[in-house]
Scaffold this motif. Structure first.
Motif, PDB file in Angstrom:
ATOM      1  N   LEU A   1       0.950  -1.249  -0.103  1.00 21.24           N
ATOM      2  CA  LEU A   1      -0.096   0.074   0.054  1.00 21.24           C
ATOM      3  C   LEU A   1       0.889   1.247   0.123  1.00 21.24           C
ATOM      4  CD1 LEU A   1      -2.636  -1.115   2.701  1.00 21.24           C
ATOM      5  CD2 LEU A   1      -2.698  -1.296   0.242  1.00 21.24           C
ATOM      6  N   LEU A   2       0.294   2.402  -0.567  1.00 23.71           N
ATOM      7  CA  LEU A   2       0.708   3.692  -0.773  1.00 23.71           C
ATOM      8  C   LEU A   2      -0.246   4.689  -0.165  1.00 23.71           C
ATOM      9  CD1 LEU A   2       2.729   3.820  -4.054  1.00 23.71           C
ATOM     10  CD2 LEU A   2       3.840   3.310  -1.700  1.00 23.71           C
ATOM     11  N   TYR A   3       0.285   5.278   1.073  1.00 19.29           N
ATOM     12  CA  TYR A   3      -0.741   6.437   1.595  1.00 19.29           C
ATOM     13  C   TYR A   3      -0.470   7.811   0.934  1.00 19.29           C
ATOM     14  CZ  TYR A   3      -1.321   2.773   5.037  1.00 19.29           C
ATOM     15  OH  TYR A   3      -1.448   1.596   5.814  1.00 19.29           O
ATOM     16  N   SER A   4      -1.722   8.450   0.769  1.00 20.56           N
ATOM     17  CA  SER A   4      -1.751   9.728   0.325  1.00 20.56           C
ATOM     18  C   SER A   4      -3.111  10.621   0.959  1.00 20.56           C
ATOM     19  CB  SER A   4      -1.637   9.850  -1.246  1.00 20.56           C
ATOM     20  OG  SER A   4      -2.822   9.284  -1.760  1.00 20.56           O
ATOM     21  N   ILE A   5      -2.846  11.796   0.789  1.00 21.15           N
ATOM     22  CA  ILE A   5      -4.082  12.923   1.257  1.00 21.15           C
ATOM     23  C   ILE A   5      -4.604  13.207  -0.091  1.00 21.15           C
ATOM     24  CG2 ILE A   5      -4.799  14.911   2.347  1.00 21.15           C
ATOM     25  CD1 ILE A   5      -2.211  14.193   4.209  1.00 21.15           C
ATOM     26  N   VAL A   6      -6.113  13.265  -0.209  1.00 19.98           N
ATOM     27  CA  VAL A   6      -6.758  13.590  -1.396  1.00 19.98           C
ATOM     28  C   VAL A   6      -6.623  15.063  -1.430  1.00 19.98           C
ATOM     29  CG1 VAL A   6      -9.026  13.726  -2.408  1.00 19.98           C
ATOM     30  CG2 VAL A   6      -8.371  11.660  -1.164  1.00 19.98           C
ATOM     31  N   ALA A   7      -6.370  15.666  -2.483  1.00 19.90           N
ATOM     32  CA  ALA A   7      -6.260  17.194  -2.451  1.00 19.90           C
ATOM     33  C   ALA A   7      -7.463  17.860  -2.290  1.00 19.90           C
ATOM     34  CB  ALA A   7      -5.679  17.443  -3.936  1.00 19.90           C
TER      35      ALA A   7
ATOM     36  N   TYR B   1     -11.184  20.034  10.982  1.00 18.29           N
ATOM     37  CA  TYR B   1     -10.619  19.690   9.535  1.00 18.29           C
ATOM     38  C   TYR B   1     -11.033  18.345   9.183  1.00 18.29           C
ATOM     39  CZ  TYR B   1      -7.700  23.893   9.704  1.00 18.29           C
ATOM     40  OH  TYR B   1      -7.380  25.232   9.869  1.00 18.29           O
ATOM     41  N   GLU B   2     -11.443  18.037   7.982  1.00 18.42           N
ATOM     42  CA  GLU B   2     -11.964  16.905   7.566  1.00 18.42           C
ATOM     43  C   GLU B   2     -11.092  16.519   5.926  1.00 18.42           C
ATOM     44  OE1 GLU B   2     -15.956  14.940   5.823  1.00 18.42           O
ATOM     45  OE2 GLU B   2     -16.184  15.719   7.834  1.00 18.42           O
ATOM     46  N   ILE B   3     -10.425  15.617   6.344  1.00 22.15           N
ATOM     47  CA  ILE B   3      -9.414  15.259   5.181  1.00 22.15           C
ATOM     48  C   ILE B   3      -9.717  13.808   4.927  1.00 22.15           C
ATOM     49  CG2 ILE B   3      -7.693  16.823   5.863  1.00 22.15           C
ATOM     50  CD1 ILE B   3      -6.164  14.675   7.014  1.00 22.15           C
TER      51      ILE B   3
END
Length: 997
Positions: free
Chosen positions: A505-511, A542-544
């Motif tokens: 897996l690779l983690y990222s934050i949705v822009a 904040y909601e990410i």
């Protein structure tokens, strides 16, 4: 035919397509070169031309299909109509078809393929030459044959269709035979039947045989032909030929009938004797399959089964049977026989399984991906039965508990040949079941029923069909504001049910533009950090969205929501919404009334946002409520004493350490209409003289007033509310100036009392009433008299009008009586009689009052008596009376105490009502007016007012001064115009009718 014309004809035939039995139909000539376009499914049938895959399922090796456009072309293997399996045993005249099937798969929506069925009519070309059974053909002709006799010539055959088949025959003979033989070609059941005609007498001893040439020609273009040697053998005489009982025979034979099974018997008769009458039967020019399947008993004519009959191979047999006698020169005849082979349920259904669309089969195994949607076709199943009728009606099912079913693939399928899609019914899962064995069973409807089965192994291939999953999918964390950059917020973790690279897996934050640059995540560990300090007052929550993507192909992702609640710090002062507050309140408000409200906010949260309000300096006049910010007054306001108040409000929050702020507050006291207007000029007891000759718009008087209120409450409006019955005067609403409205006449002379109403513009409005006395006369000869009249006015109700001289009406009435008397026939006599009669009646009705003609000591307002000798003289009629003598002081006082005037008149001059009892010393005003009135128009009666008739006046008058009149006509005069407030008179003792009578 020219080559260009042939080419045009070819393309017309190729491009013309129609429909038969609900399927697509194209036409093409046989033997076309490779890559010849037969038809375009996309263009001709309105099928998609992009995003779809066309695949040929049936039609190889003669056809190929373009995968993108659906164009159908010929291949390197030519289409030969005569060698096609379905056309080899075709009955002449019937078209030859080549069937094809094309699957269409939507590559975009990944749906199950669509099956398109069609046929290609293979049209014949002239590529075969007619052929005789043998190169030498022999015919026996008896020598005694009559001229015109016909003898059958063996037929030539052509594999082409009827148009290109045998069309004609030609006979060529030598010089010795040309006169003896000829050719006749007859039509027989759609074919050409050549017959030899005997044209002359034959002599066997002279010549026993003749060699001719027979030529067979087809109908093609260019024409094809072939020739054979026709040898005619002349035999000894034989009188009669055999004759069949019927010209044609028809019979049926069941397929699979054993060899030796009799089918049909043909019978011929010959009237000759001996060997000439003996008949033997043969199959005429029998070729396959007739010679293979049947035989005939030469002596009995019974046709037997010789070989294995199979209706599915040969369904009908047609041939000729020849009957020939055994004479030295045998004669023969023939008949046509048709045998139909009937069906038996001898064929079990055939189940064919093949690939369809993108799903390929290899050695009975179909591979399908587990992510295919429900309803995906994995195979095309064709179930057929060579039998016919009910024997060919087949039922097909999928056996066992497998997630597959059969669905009809085409609406044009016939009962003996049905096509189905084998498609999935539930989603496939490689991790649960990796392969299936699908058994397909087909059963026909014959008796007994026959069945068959076929199977297909379906292997499920693995795909990256598991997405990463966060547990939980919602992460919520509290994080204090004013953090350090790079400070850790939380860790998020996801898992993937796949293995290998599919589980990495690779983690990222949705822009998201709202959080850009605030947070970051470690792509390998899932640790979320704050990149910059947070400010709760700027954003509290904040909601990410965090995404975990695997490394499979295609990539699958899972998402989770991270909620970050920013905790508060006491870093903000309380803040008033305005830099200063100004409120306006009405005076006379009771204590503890709200006078205003302030709003103070603290963008902090919790205890840091709790605010305490207080007044500074605290003078005890105002308090403020915490929570609402409402300012209350501790006093009642009086604008006339103090019109504004100024103080400060202090706001302190509950943080540690606390923070505070101040704001200035101003309270402006607004005026309330709590003061009546006050008239300052003129006084009620004053009067103003006005000349009778004054012109309209002349200034008369000005009313001045003031109001302690302010604004609209102090704006005054002047109006005349009473005492102006002739509309002689008008007043300016704004300035209070009274001016003359129109010219005055004699009747307007005397005292006028105007009731002036002074109102402010407050709500509700307040007002004051002023009395303006105007004395209309040339001069004032007796001030005391005018003042006495004004004094009477002050005691007269305001609803009674005081407007002019009361003597004017009597003078006019006296003049009218004088003119009436002079107009009589017996004027003087009648006048004396009338006066005597009237005085006598008045004296009788007023016994309790005064006596008619009694002279009082003083007659107020009494005019001088006219001389007796003035009666009947018209010259002195219009002279005005002399003014009465001025009153003494005692007389004016007596008048003020004893008189009260009421207005009941209906003409310009109001009536006067006088009392029956008088105070001591009061003048006999009633007698004065009575003695000077030529007609008894007034009757007086003493009455005391009831309680309901009492009214308010400027000053209450005693009950003895209340006078009520009970009679009088419209022309009677009086002095009751000096009235003010509302007043209800007593009822008259007599009605107007009685008084007039």
């Amino acid at each position: 035919m020219e080559p260009n014309v042939r080419q045009v004809l070819f393309w017309v035939l190729v491009l013309h397509c129609g429909s038969a039995e609900g399927s697509i139909l194209y036409r093409v000539q046989e033997e076309q070169p490779p890559n010849t376009l037969i038809g375009s499914l996309a263009a001709d049938q309105g099928l998609p031309d992009s995003g779809h895959l066309y695949k040929l399922e049936v039609g190889a090796p003669y056809l190929r299909v373009d995968g993108k456009t659906g164009d159908i072309f010929t291949t390197e293997i030519p289409i030969d109509r005569e060698t096609l399996r379905d056309c080899r045993t075709l009955v002449k005249g019937k078209p030859c078809y080549l069937e094809f099937e094309v699957s269409v798969t939507d590559l975009i929506q990944n749906q199950s393929p669509r099956l398109i069925e069609g046929r290609i009519e293979v049209q014949d070309i002239n590529d075969n030459t007619p052929q005789f059974p043998s190169s030498v053909l022999t015919i026996s002709v008896p020598e005694n044959t009559i001229m015109g006799a016909l003898f059958s010539i063996p037929l030539a055959t052509d594999r082409d269709s009827e148009r290109n088949g045998v069309a004609d025959y030609a006979l060529t003979a030598g010089p010795d035979a040309a006169t003896l033989f000829g050719l006749q070609v007859a039509d027989d059941r759609g074919g050409k039947l050549p017959q030899l005609i005997v044209l002359g007498n034959l002599d066997r001893e002279l010549k026993d045989s003749y060699d001719l040439t027979i030529k067979a020609m087809d109908g093609g273009n260019p024409q094809r032909y072939s020739s054979a040697l026709l040898r005619v053998v002349v035999t000894d005489a034989n009188d009669n030929s055999p004759k069949f009982e019927r010209s044609t025979y028809e019979a049926e034979v069941s397929e699979n009938s054993p060899p030796g099974h009799s089918v049909l018997q043909v019978k011929a008769n010959d009237s000759d004797m001996g060997s000439n009458g003996e008949i033997e039967y043969t199959l005429h020019q029998a070729v396959d399959p007739v010679s293979t399947l049947l035989r005939i008993d030469r002596s009995t004519g019974i046709i037997y089964v010789k070989g294995s009959l199979d209706r599915e191979e040969i369904s009908s047999l047609s041939f000729y049977v020849v009957a020939r006698d055994k004479g030295p020169q045998p004669k023969s005849s023939k008949t046509f026989v048709t045998i139909e082979v009937t069906d038996q349920n001898d064929n079990a259904p055939v189940v064919e399984i093949r690939g369809i669309g993108l799903v390929t089969h290899s050695e009975g195994v179909a591979n399908i991906s587990e992510d295919m949607p429900v309803g995906t076709a994995v195979a095309l199943v064709q179930v057929s039965d060579k039998d016919e009728g009910e024997n060919a009606m087949v039922t097909c099912v999928v056996a066992g508990d497998v997630p597959f079913q059969l669905r009809p693939a085409s609406d044009s399928s016939i009962d003996s040949k049905r096509k189905y899609f084998l498609q999935t019914t539930t989603p496939l899962d490689y991790e649960r079941i990796r392969d299936y064995r699908v058994e397909i069973v087909a059963v026909d409807s014959g008796n007994p029923a026959l069945s068959s089965q076929n199977s297909l192994k379906v292997q499920v291939t693995d795909v990256n069909d598991n997405s990463p999953i966060f547990s939980p999918t919602l992460f919520e964390v509290d994080f204090a504001e004013e953090n350090q950059p790079g400070e850790k917020v939380l860790d998020v973790i996801a898992s993937d049910a796949d293995s290998g690279t599919n589980a990495e897996l690779l983690y990222s934050i949705v822009a998201d533009a709202s959080i850009k640059g605030l947070f970051e995540i470690d792509p390998n560990t899932g640790t979320v950090r704050a990149r910059s300090p947070l400010d709760r007052e700027h954003k509290e929550r904040y909601e990410i969205r965090v995404t975990a993507a695997d490394k499979g192909s295609p990539v699958h992702k899972g998402t989770a929501t991270v909620v970050i609640n920013v905790l508060d710090r006491n870093d903000n002062d309380p803040k008033f919404m305005l830099s200063g507050y100004s409120f306006s309140v009405l005076e006379n408000m009771p204590p503890l009334s709200p006078v205003g409200m302030v709003t103070v906010l603290d963008v902090d949260k919790g205890e840091n946002a709790l605010i305490d309000l207080s007044v500074e300096p605290d003078g005890g006049k105002f308090v403020v409520q915490n929570g609402t910010g409402t300012i209350l007054s501790s006093i009642s306001f009086d604008r006339e004493k103090e019109s504004s108040y100024t103080f400060r409000l202090k706001a302190v929050d509950g943080g540690e350490p606390p923070r505070s702020s101040y704001v200035a507050v101003t309270i402006n006291v607004l005026d309330e209409n709590d003061n009546n207007p006050v008239v300052t000029k003129p006084s009620n007891s004053s009067f103003r003289r006005l000349s009778p000759l004054a012109s309209p718009d002349s200034h008369v008087e000005i009313v001045e007033a003031e109001d302690l209120d302010s604004g609209p409450n102090a704006e005054l409006v002047f109006s005349i509310s009473g005492g102006n019955p002739y509309q002689l005067f008008r007043i300016s609403p704004s300035s209070g100036e009274i001016t003359l409205a129109k010219e005055m006449t004699r009747k307007h002379g005397g005292l006028h009392r105007l009731v002036v109403r002074v109102s402010d513009r407050g709500k509700p409005a307040r007002h004051a009433t002023a009395l303006v006395h105007i004395y209309v006369n040339d001069t004032i000869s007796n001030v005391s008299l005018v003042e006495a009249l004004v004094g009477h006015s002050l005691y007269t109700p305001l609803e009674r009008d005081i407007a002019g001289d009361p003597d004017y009406g009597f003078a006019a009435q006296r003049s009218n009586i004088l003119f009436g008397s002079l107009a009589g026939v017996a004027g003087v006599v009648m006048l004396i009689l009338v006066v005597v009669f009237i005085r006598h009646r008045i004296q009788r009705e007023t016994k309790s009052g005064y006596q008619a003609g009694k002279k009082e000591t003083k007659d107020l307002y009494a005019p001088k008596q006219a001389p007796k000798n003035a009666k009947g003289k018209r010259g002195r009629k219009g002279k005005p009376q002399k003014s009465p003598k001025p009153l003494g002081e005692d007389e004016e006082v007596s008048l003020q105490k004893s008189l009260k005037f009421n207005l009941d008149g209906v003409n310009d001059s109001p009536r006067i009502h006088l009392p029956l009892t008088y105070s001591p010393g009061s003048p006999d005003i009633g007698r004065h007016y009575r003695s000077n009135s030529p007609l008894p128009s007034i009757q007086l009666q003493a009455q005391s007012p009831s309680a309901s008739q009492k009214h308010q006046a400027v000053q209450d008058l005693p009950a003895a001064n209340t006078f009520v009149g009970t009679g009088g006509d419209d022309n009677s005069t009086g002095s009751d115009q000096y009235s003010d407030y509302s007043y209800k008179t007593s009822q008259m003792k007599y009605s107007n009718k009685q008084v007039r009578t």
